[in-house]
Design a protein around this motif. Sequence first.
Motif, PDB file in Angstrom:
ATOM      1  N   LEU A 103      52.890   7.261   8.372  1.00 29.64           N
ATOM      2  CA  LEU A 103      51.470   7.208   8.687  1.00 29.64           C
ATOM      3  C   LEU A 103      50.888   8.606   8.598  1.00 29.64           C
ATOM      4  O   LEU A 103      51.454   9.564   9.114  1.00 29.64           O
ATOM      5  N   ARG A 104      49.766   8.705   7.919  1.00 31.81           N
ATOM      6  CA  ARG A 104      49.140  10.019   7.755  1.00 31.81           C
ATOM      7  C   ARG A 104      48.531  10.493   9.072  1.00 31.81           C
ATOM      8  O   ARG A 104      47.962   9.707   9.834  1.00 31.81           O
ATOM      9  N   HIS A 105      48.644  11.789   9.336  1.00 31.96           N
ATOM     10  CA  HIS A 105      48.064  12.359  10.547  1.00 31.96           C
ATOM     11  C   HIS A 105      46.547  12.291  10.423  1.00 31.96           C
ATOM     12  O   HIS A 105      45.971  12.709   9.422  1.00 31.96           O
ATOM     13  N   PRO A 106      45.850  11.762  11.421  1.00 32.81           N
ATOM     14  CA  PRO A 106      44.405  11.596  11.311  1.00 32.81           C
ATOM     15  C   PRO A 106      43.657  12.921  11.279  1.00 32.81           C
ATOM     16  O   PRO A 106      44.110  13.921  11.835  1.00 32.81           O
ATOM     17  N   ASP A 107      42.508  12.905  10.635  1.00 31.24           N
ATOM     18  CA  ASP A 107      41.641  14.079  10.535  1.00 31.24           C
ATOM     19  C   ASP A 107      40.267  13.689  11.049  1.00 31.24           C
ATOM     20  O   ASP A 107      39.587  12.840  10.466  1.00 31.24           O
ATOM     21  N   PHE A 108      39.860  14.310  12.164  1.00 30.59           N
ATOM     22  CA  PHE A 108      38.579  13.976  12.780  1.00 30.59           C
ATOM     23  C   PHE A 108      37.539  15.085  12.600  1.00 30.59           C
ATOM     24  O   PHE A 108      36.556  15.151  13.331  1.00 30.59           O
ATOM     25  N   SER A 109      37.742  15.944  11.625  1.00 30.42           N
ATOM     26  CA  SER A 109      36.844  17.078  11.434  1.00 30.42           C
ATOM     27  C   SER A 109      35.440  16.646  11.026  1.00 30.42           C
ATOM     28  O   SER A 109      34.473  17.388  11.230  1.00 30.42           O
ATOM     29  N   ALA A 110      35.302  15.444  10.444  1.00 34.13           N
ATOM     30  CA  ALA A 110      33.990  14.989   9.995  1.00 34.13           C
ATOM     31  C   ALA A 110      33.177  14.316  11.098  1.00 34.13           C
ATOM     32  O   ALA A 110      32.004  14.011  10.906  1.00 34.13           O
ATOM     33  N   VAL A 111      33.783  14.083  12.257  1.00 31.55           N
ATOM     34  CA  VAL A 111      33.053  13.471  13.369  1.00 31.55           C
ATOM     35  C   VAL A 111      32.008  14.471  13.862  1.00 31.55           C
ATOM     36  O   VAL A 111      32.289  15.674  13.955  1.00 31.55           O
ATOM     37  N   PRO A 112      30.783  14.013  14.179  1.00 33.12           N
ATOM     38  CA  PRO A 112      29.691  14.940  14.499  1.00 33.12           C
ATOM     39  C   PRO A 112      29.910  15.803  15.730  1.00 33.12           C
ATOM     40  O   PRO A 112      29.161  16.758  15.935  1.00 33.12           O
ATOM     41  N   GLU A 113      30.883  15.501  16.551  1.00 32.89           N
ATOM     42  CA  GLU A 113      31.200  16.369  17.678  1.00 32.89           C
ATOM     43  C   GLU A 113      32.703  16.327  17.938  1.00 32.89           C
ATOM     44  O   GLU A 113      33.367  15.357  17.552  1.00 32.89           O
ATOM     45  N   PRO A 114      33.274  17.347  18.546  1.00 33.52           N
ATOM     46  CA  PRO A 114      34.733  17.401  18.739  1.00 33.52           C
ATOM     47  C   PRO A 114      35.190  16.453  19.835  1.00 33.52           C
ATOM     48  O   PRO A 114      34.383  15.992  20.649  1.00 33.52           O
ATOM     49  N   PRO A 115      36.502  16.156  19.881  1.00 30.91           N
ATOM     50  CA  PRO A 115      37.044  15.341  20.976  1.00 30.91           C
ATOM     51  C   PRO A 115      36.748  15.954  22.335  1.00 30.91           C
ATOM     52  O   PRO A 115      36.515  17.163  22.458  1.00 30.91           O
ATOM     53  N   ALA A 116      36.785  15.100  23.364  1.00 33.54           N
ATOM     54  CA  ALA A 116      36.393  15.529  24.713  1.00 33.54           C
ATOM     55  C   ALA A 116      37.579  15.537  25.661  1.00 33.54           C
ATOM     56  O   ALA A 116      37.415  15.294  26.865  1.00 33.54           O
ATOM     57  N   SER A 117      38.780  15.824  25.149  1.00 31.71           N
ATOM     58  CA  SER A 117      39.975  15.790  25.991  1.00 31.71           C
ATOM     59  C   SER A 117      39.874  16.776  27.155  1.00 31.71           C
ATOM     60  O   SER A 117      40.234  16.452  28.295  1.00 31.71           O
ATOM     61  N   GLU A 118      39.387  17.979  26.891  1.00 31.90           N
ATOM     62  CA  GLU A 118      39.292  18.989  27.949  1.00 31.90           C
ATOM     63  C   GLU A 118      38.240  18.615  28.976  1.00 31.90           C
ATOM     64  O   GLU A 118      38.440  18.819  30.188  1.00 31.90           O
ATOM     65  N   GLU A 119      37.120  18.061  28.521  1.00 32.36           N
ATOM     66  CA  GLU A 119      36.082  17.652  29.462  1.00 32.36           C
ATOM     67  C   GLU A 119      36.578  16.533  30.374  1.00 32.36           C
ATOM     68  O   GLU A 119      36.318  16.526  31.577  1.00 32.36           O
ATOM     69  N   MET A 120      37.313  15.551  29.783  1.00 25.88           N
ATOM     70  CA  MET A 120      37.859  14.472  30.583  1.00 25.88           C
ATOM     71  C   MET A 120      38.870  14.998  31.598  1.00 25.88           C
ATOM     72  O   MET A 120      38.890  14.577  32.755  1.00 25.88           O
ATOM     73  N   ALA A 121      39.691  15.963  31.175  1.00 26.82           N
ATOM     74  CA  ALA A 121      40.695  16.536  32.075  1.00 26.82           C
ATOM     75  C   ALA A 121      40.031  17.213  33.263  1.00 26.82           C
ATOM     76  O   ALA A 121      40.546  17.155  34.392  1.00 26.82           O
ATOM     77  N   ALA A 122      38.886  17.851  33.047  1.00 24.59           N
ATOM     78  CA  ALA A 122      38.179  18.511  34.145  1.00 24.59           C
ATOM     79  C   ALA A 122      37.529  17.492  35.070  1.00 24.59           C
ATOM     80  O   ALA A 122      37.483  17.683  36.296  1.00 24.59           O
ATOM     81  N   ALA A 123      37.031  16.386  34.485  1.00 24.92           N
ATOM     82  CA  ALA A 123      36.339  15.387  35.292  1.00 24.92           C
ATOM     83  C   ALA A 123      37.312  14.468  36.035  1.00 24.92           C
ATOM     84  O   ALA A 123      37.065  14.079  37.181  1.00 24.92           O
ATOM     85  N   LEU A 124      38.428  14.116  35.396  1.00 25.58           N
ATOM     86  CA  LEU A 124      39.407  13.199  35.982  1.00 25.58           C
ATOM     87  C   LEU A 124      40.811  13.761  35.776  1.00 25.58           C
ATOM     88  O   LEU A 124      41.601  13.252  34.981  1.00 25.58           O
ATOM     89  N   PRO A 125      41.157  14.831  36.469  1.00 26.56           N
ATOM     90  CA  PRO A 125      42.440  15.511  36.231  1.00 26.56           C
ATOM     91  C   PRO A 125      43.657  14.624  36.465  1.00 26.56           C
ATOM     92  O   PRO A 125      44.717  14.870  35.899  1.00 26.56           O
ATOM     93  N   ARG A 126      43.498  13.571  37.282  1.00 24.60           N
ATOM     94  CA  ARG A 126      44.639  12.706  37.580  1.00 24.60           C
ATOM     95  C   ARG A 126      45.166  12.006  36.326  1.00 24.60           C
ATOM     96  O   ARG A 126      46.336  11.620  36.272  1.00 24.60           O
ATOM     97  N   TYR A 127      44.306  11.823  35.322  1.00 27.81           N
ATOM     98  CA  TYR A 127      44.708  11.096  34.128  1.00 27.81           C
ATOM     99  C   TYR A 127      44.942  12.004  32.927  1.00 27.81           C
ATOM    100  O   TYR A 127      45.081  11.527  31.791  1.00 27.81           O
ATOM    101  N   THR A 128      45.014  13.306  33.172  1.00 22.36           N
ATOM    102  CA  THR A 128      45.208  14.253  32.077  1.00 22.36           C
ATOM    103  C   THR A 128      46.536  14.032  31.374  1.00 22.36           C
ATOM    104  O   THR A 128      46.615  14.025  30.139  1.00 22.36           O
ATOM    105  N   ARG A 129      47.608  13.816  32.143  1.00 24.17           N
ATOM    106  CA  ARG A 129      48.930  13.639  31.535  1.00 24.17           C
ATOM    107  C   ARG A 129      48.972  12.394  30.675  1.00 24.17           C
ATOM    108  O   ARG A 129      49.540  12.403  29.574  1.00 24.17           O
ATOM    109  N   GLY A 130      48.380  11.303  31.160  1.00 17.34           N
ATOM    110  CA  GLY A 130      48.373  10.075  30.377  1.00 17.34           C
ATOM    111  C   GLY A 130      47.604  10.221  29.083  1.00 17.34           C
ATOM    112  O   GLY A 130      48.042   9.775  28.026  1.00 17.34           O
ATOM    113  N   ALA A 131      46.440  10.872  29.161  1.00 20.60           N
ATOM    114  CA  ALA A 131      45.623  11.085  27.961  1.00 20.60           C
ATOM    115  C   ALA A 131      46.337  12.008  26.983  1.00 20.60           C
ATOM    116  O   ALA A 131      46.308  11.786  25.758  1.00 20.60           O
ATOM    117  N   ARG A 132      46.992  13.037  27.503  1.00 18.66           N
ATOM    118  CA  ARG A 132      47.717  13.959  26.634  1.00 18.66           C
ATOM    119  C   ARG A 132      48.905  13.259  25.974  1.00 18.66           C
ATOM    120  O   ARG A 132      49.221  13.505  24.802  1.00 18.66           O
TER     121      ARG A 132
END
Length: 508
Positions: A103-132
């Motif tokens: 399976l090819r590694h996905p490329d999300f560079s064309a999405v109009p804004e970057p992923p929000a992994s860091e923002e989610m981690a700050a808002a809901l740190p309890r689920y950071t490990r699961g999301a990561r």
Amino acid sequence: MLKKLQKLIADRRFVGGVLLAVQAAVVICVIAFVSLSWMWVYRMCTILSAIIVIWLIRKYDNPAYKIPWIVLILLFPIFGGLFYLFWGNTPFNRNRARHRQRLRHPDFSAVPEPPASEEMAAALPRYTRGARYIQNESAMPVWGDTATTYYPVGEKQFAAMCEALESAEHFIFMEYFIIEPGKMWDTLLDILVRKVREGCEVRVMYDDAGCLGTLPHSYDKYLCSLGIHAVRFNRFIPTLNTYLNNRDHRKICVVDGNIGFMGGINLADEYINERIRFGHWKDTGVRLMGPGVANMTEMFLQMWEYTTKDRFFDRDRYMPTVVRSGDGYVQPFYDSPLDDRNVGETVFMHIINRAQRYVYITTPYLILDNEMITALTVAAQSGIDVRIITPGIPDKKLVYRVTRSYYQQLHRAGVKIYEYRPGFLHAKMILSDDDVAVVGTMNMDFRSFFLHFECGTVLYGGETISEIRDDVLDTMGLSRQIDDEWFRSVPWLASIAASILRLFAPML
């Protein structure tokens, strides 16, 4: 009588089952005959079975899967080992399924804004490990600025899908386990054909084994004649092999890269209660609008490439082009049987192990390995309100008996079990503490966690989770809670039979 016979012969499930049974019977008879005539064959088969048992004991497979095979091989040492070579989880069988390409590694560079992994981690740190974990294992990130809509029944999602498909301007992707002609599919197909004529790119992928009883074997060619790009996933060829187990159980619909649907709802009339099979059919789904749809698009493109060997070199044109206001975060993800990582089960485990107040689960099948039983019982024994809803009317009676065999162990640990009285509950969800939920295609059983291609959407925070919670509570209100009186009403012979079936549950 003649019509019934003709109908039976035309049923691919019946013909395939007969051919598989004949092959198995021939193998058994040949081995038995040869073994009686030549003692060295008997000894070689027995030695092979012994070697496979030792190999299974040392193998890093889930014990729930290994034990039934070990029991069968010990009971039938002459041909048990050979049957494992045909149907078991061997490197040879897995390589046959992996042969196409990575399976090819996905490329999300064309999405109009970057992923929000860091923002989610700050808002809901309890689920950071699961999301990561999800991002590391399936390369599917967390997204913000995505509007979410929850559908508590198939009828509502069907209406929303029709509206979304009508709005398509560029492309439509549909990937489903079951498609069956009827009001639902015929309505959608009319829209798809019209969109093809308007210049839209329409791609439809369906699981061949899932559609054995609903579509003719050449239905993909019919769709292609209408201008639709159509693919049958893992074409059903009734031979003794294990990759027939690796079914595409996913349900994904993407429109123009900006609207995506996911959940338990297939494209057949029982899912919208136009056809009544097992009482009221309770199913659920979720719609995303915005950057979060990028994960769904990538999942579809990856599976299309895997199935057809075609490559999409212009993936950017399929990426989302809009952002929507959303009060939470989303992370659509997939699980594959072609690796040694059980992403779906691990996601559920993360949620159960991090619960602080409650965990609610809806599932049509409850066939658990020891790790999941431990997670559920320990959570309940730690004071977490753990509740599971299963169907009140089964679609598969044998599997239903196995499902019920887990009730007593869970009940004794404090897990509350409910059965949906109006009919068949097909919804596949888990939610916890009003701030995390998964709506997807994964049943709480061995097939979904280990054998099928599956998908789900994790919702972190937001009002949609409250809507899911309210719907689950309403569903509990329509369900019967399993209590001590219920257990006393179960005949002891039925209980013993269910326990024996449970041993072989991973093979069902």
